[in-house]
Design an enzyme around this catalytic site. Structure first.
Site, PDB file in Angstrom:
ATOM      1  N   CYS A   1       0.824  -1.213   0.000  1.00 47.18           N
ATOM      2  CA  CYS A   1       0.000   0.000   0.000  1.00 47.18           C
ATOM      3  C   CYS A   1       0.860   1.266   0.000  1.00 47.18           C
ATOM      4  O   CYS A   1       0.425   2.315  -0.475  1.00 47.18           O
ATOM      5  CB  CYS A   1      -0.953   0.006   1.188  1.00 47.18           C
ATOM      6  SG  CYS A   1      -0.156  -0.248   2.786  1.00 47.18           S
TER       7      CYS A   1
ATOM      8  N   HIS B   1      -1.099   0.794   7.564  1.00 46.19           N
ATOM      9  CA  HIS B   1      -1.692   0.862   6.220  1.00 46.19           C
ATOM     10  C   HIS B   1      -1.639   2.293   5.702  1.00 46.19           C
ATOM     11  O   HIS B   1      -1.852   3.249   6.445  1.00 46.19           O
ATOM     12  CB  HIS B   1      -3.142   0.387   6.282  1.00 46.19           C
ATOM     13  CG  HIS B   1      -3.784   0.243   4.941  1.00 46.19           C
ATOM     14  ND1 HIS B   1      -3.289  -0.587   3.956  1.00 46.19           N
ATOM     15  CD2 HIS B   1      -4.888   0.835   4.411  1.00 46.19           C
ATOM     16  CE1 HIS B   1      -4.067  -0.505   2.883  1.00 46.19           C
ATOM     17  NE2 HIS B   1      -5.032   0.348   3.130  1.00 46.19           N
TER      18      HIS B   1
END
Length: 788
Positions: A313, A737
């Site tokens: 990510c 994330h």
């Protein structure tokens, strides 16, 4: 089977070391899931599409004259529900499904030299190579761990647990934490029997970290999670000294010491591994509005997501921000032009950058779902496997499947593009120029008041975020922080500070005042917000809210005008001229030359190892003896991109912490000379001894040196609008994330682009309108401002 090429070509199956490009085309993101499938060259195993308007398979044939291809088409099988295993998992892994589980596959052999003539794949010339292609790991799977895993092993502390006098714990003592009322996520200290709650976990599992507080008070290292104990003798065991989950071979005996019989226990809570797997598979930023309505998905050009390859990510968020800039679209997206002619497109950065631009900006891979799609997901995001493998190939961290720092990756990608442009002699098309500007440092002696000015080329700034903690409502409450304005951070970054300094003009040791400002301003200003604090030598992320103005950001007050009337400048030799030129340490040079090394090699070794350590320089010489340019004189004009000035005091500060001068220099170079970020970099790269060659920095000249064009502009006013941000959730930039928010023109219901601009959330393959952007702007990690 009337094909004349059968007698001309001898085919061999792929070797283990060969890459087989059967996941997607090497020049676009077409895959076997497309209606026309994907052609795999049976000679070199390149992957090419048969798209009617691109047909990269035929382009490859015309260039290579490899006639035979295996066309692969696949259709997804109905997806099976993931079953949760109640047993303790010994390895952290995501099991890989087989092709047979996921797809129904159709294959046919064709001869492109005979205009796509279909041939019998059972022919002896094809059977072995076709089987080899179908059974081989795809190139993307060779570049990543197919089922990434982290072995959980014992440590010396779990093997040598010293337990206090035994006792039977009463039922009520097992009911809740000894310091609060929590009755879940409870950890038993195997040494003294204390019961403390754990840290908060993904999925809403509560915790006030009283187990950790017990360790900090007593230094008892090993605890077990009560709810994870199974009758088979497995459980979550954590070592606070190692700061890792471990196994305890004598767990049953250690628990019996406290009156807990494993055979009578039942697992009632998810283990740490299961929670982490769930987090990696499901971690979401908010997908709803403040009123609870689901966010609207967006499709079409510029609204294509990037599938998560497993901790990728950080890469996806950086690419979405870069390709949202008009300059990157203009440079790399050429819908009507052919790709560069190369026999190895998968390893050509220009091709892969244009492939990425086509994937993200064409809209071809971002279409609204239709009933006929079924479970096909090729319309909903692209997998950047080939790009990641190429860009990260020579980097010790970005070549792995571990989570990385998005800002570090951004800087590395910028340098990689610069290096490629130099090698391909395409410097005039260097899109990274939009980030570059000139900073100016003003230094004034506190004694004689003479001043000097020094300029550096930069492509980003890293601003410190002031930390002001708010009073806690209770001892157990987590830290909260007062709001900080973006201007306040810029004020701190550009403020005048007093430094230790010996004046070359008057000889005084009283010190000097130093201030940094903008000599020119970039077209796109990249800002990294440093929200970290070193706690027990570990960088800890702090959630300090930074308020970014909604109106344009004005930077005029930070403009550095250079020497002003009445100032007395230091002699050039004492300031930014010859004194800043690299001068090899004479003593170390003599030692190295005495060993028989030529002077040119010695100078290069000292330049690359900090100019202060003969052992590091000698090691560098042995490692680089075969470099083709090892005997060429040191030419500092061949340094890449923005210059990074590294103070000897910064190197000394890191050396005092126990790092080598080589590690100190590399960390400062990687982080733009910022000591705090250098410490964080060192702790996140424990295996890097600093001796690895920086393949990006060596031997590359920036176009600014070549053309003598000053980067950026000194025209005022300097106003900027916030264009995009990279946001992060998690306690460390190397975990958690990343997502990106980008401000874009939003298409209307008819799919036509309008002038209406709104924020778009890019969360891996999901692209949604709006989101919690106003809240996330306060905690963004990287900001992209466009000049207006």
């Amino acid at each position: 089977m009337n094909c004349p090429h059968l007698s001309e070509v001898v085919l061999s199956p792929p070797k283990v070391s060969q890459r087989v490009y059967k996941d997607d085309c090497t020049q676009c993101f077409d895959s076997p899931d497309q209606p026309w499938g994907l052609d795999v060259c049976l000679s070199c195993f390149n992957g090419g599409c048969e798209s009617p308007d691109r047909n990269h398979s035929r382009v490859h044939y015309l260039l290579s004259q490899h006639p035979f291809v295996l066309n692969i088409k696949r259709r997804p099988n109905p997806k099976k529900q993931r079953e949760e295993s109640p047993a303790k998992i010994a390895k952290l892994h995501i099991p890989a499904e087989s092709e047979d589980d996921k797809y129904e596959v159709f294959t046919v052999v064709k001869c492109l030299g005979c205009n796509g003539l279909e041939l019998d794949k059972g022919h002896p010339a094809f059977t072995e190579v076709v089987d080899g292609v179908m059974n081989a790991l795809s190139a993307s799977k060779q570049s990543e761990v197919k089922a990434w895993e982290e072995e959980i092993t014992p440590c010396e502390h779990t093997l040598c647990v010293e337990q206090s006098e035994s006792k039977i714990l009463a039922d009520q003592e097992l009911a809740h934490c000894s310091q609060c009322e929590l009755n879940e996520n409870l950890w038993l200290c195997l040494q003294c029997g204390n019961l403390g709650c754990g840290r908060q976990q993904f999925g809403g599992v509560g915790g006030n970290s009283h187990g950790l507080a017990h360790y900090e008070q007593t230094l008892h290292p090993v605890s077990v999670k009560l709810g994870s104990i199974t009758p088979d003798g497995t459980a979550d065991v954590y070592c606070y000294i190692c700061n890792e989950e471990r196994t305890d071979p004598n767990l049953a005996e250690h628990l019996l010491h406290w009156g807990i019989k494993i055979s009578e226990r039942q697992k009632v809570e998810k283990s740490l591994v299961e929670l982490q797997l769930e987090q990696n598979m499901k971690w979401e930023f908010s997908m709803t509005t403040e009123t609870g309505e689901e966010l609207t998905p967006l499709y079409g050009p510029g609204f294509t997501g990037l599938k998560n390859l497993g901790n990728s990510c950080y890469l996806a968020s950086v690419l979405q921000c870069l390709f949202s800039l008009p300059e990157f679209g203009t440079r790399y997206y050429h819908e009507a032009e052919e790709m560069p002619l190369t026999l190895d497109p998968a390893n050509d950065l220009e091709t892969q950058m244009r492939k990425m631009a086509d994937g993200l900006l064409s809209g071809r891979y971002s279409c609204p779902p239709t009933p006929s799609d079924g479970d096909a997901d090729w319309r909903h995001g692209i997998a950047p496997s080939m790009f990641k493998a190429l860009v990260g190939r020579n980097h010790v961290e970005f070549s792995t499947m571990r989570q990385q720092d998005a800002f570090e990756f951004l800087l590395y990608l910028i340098q990689t593009i610069q290096r490629s442009n130099k090698q391909q002699k395409t410097g005039e098309n260097d899109v990274t120029k939009v980030f570059r500007f000139v900073s100016e440092q003003r230094l004034q002696c506190l004694s004689c008041e003479r001043v000097s000015y020094k300029t550096d080329v930069q492509d980003n700034i890293s601003i410190p975020v002031p930390v002001r903690r708010l009073p806690k409502e209770s001892q157990e409450a987590s830290d909260k922080f007062d709001n900080v304005t973006f201007k306040e951070c810029l004020d701190v970054y550009t403020k005048t500070e007093i430094i230790e300094y010996k004046c070359g003009s008057c000889g005084s040791n009283e010190g000097a005042s130093k201030r940094t400002g903008f000599k020119t301003f970039p077209d796109v200003l990249v800002v990294n917000a440093r929200r970290f604090e070193i706690v027990n030598w570990v960088p800890t992320k702090l959630d300090v809210p930074v308020i970014v103005p909604t109106e344009p950001l004005e930077l005029d007050e930070y403009f550095s005008k250079g020497p002003i009337e009445g100032e007395i400048l230091m002699p050039e030799d004492d300031t930014t001229g010859e004194s800043n030129k690299f001068i090899p340490n004479e003593g170390i040079m003599s030692v190295l030359e005495g060993m028989g090394f030529p002077s040119a090699r010695c100078a290069k070794a000292l330049y690359n190892t900090g100019n202060s350590d003969p052992d590091s320089a000698m090691n560098w010489l042995f490692q680089h003896m075969d470099d083709p340019d090892i005997d060429e004189p040191l030419d500092l004009e061949l340094d890449t991109g923005p210059a990074v000035s590294i103070d000897e005091s910064s190197i000394s500060m890191l050396a005092d912490m126990g790092f080598t001068s080589l590690q100190a220099k590399k960390s400062l170079k990687e982080t733009g000379g910022d000591v705090e970020r250098a410490v964080e970099w060192l702790f996140s790269h424990p295996d890097d001894d600093g001796t690895a060659i920086d393949v990006v920095a060596e031997g590359v000249a920036s176009d600014d040196h070549e053309s003598h064009v000053t980067p950026g502009s000194d025209i005022l006013p300097a106003k900027y609008n916030l264009q995009s941000i990279i946001c992060h959730k998690g306690g460390s930039v190397h975990a958690g994330h990343y997502v990106a928010f980008v401000k874009k023109n939003i298409p209307n219901e008819d799919g036509k682009t309008t002038e209406q601009r709104d924020w778009v959330l890019y969360n891996d393959e999901k692209v949604l309108k709006g989101g919690e952007v106003e809240e996330m702007k306060k905690f963004a990690y990287v900001y992209f401002f466009e000049r207006i």
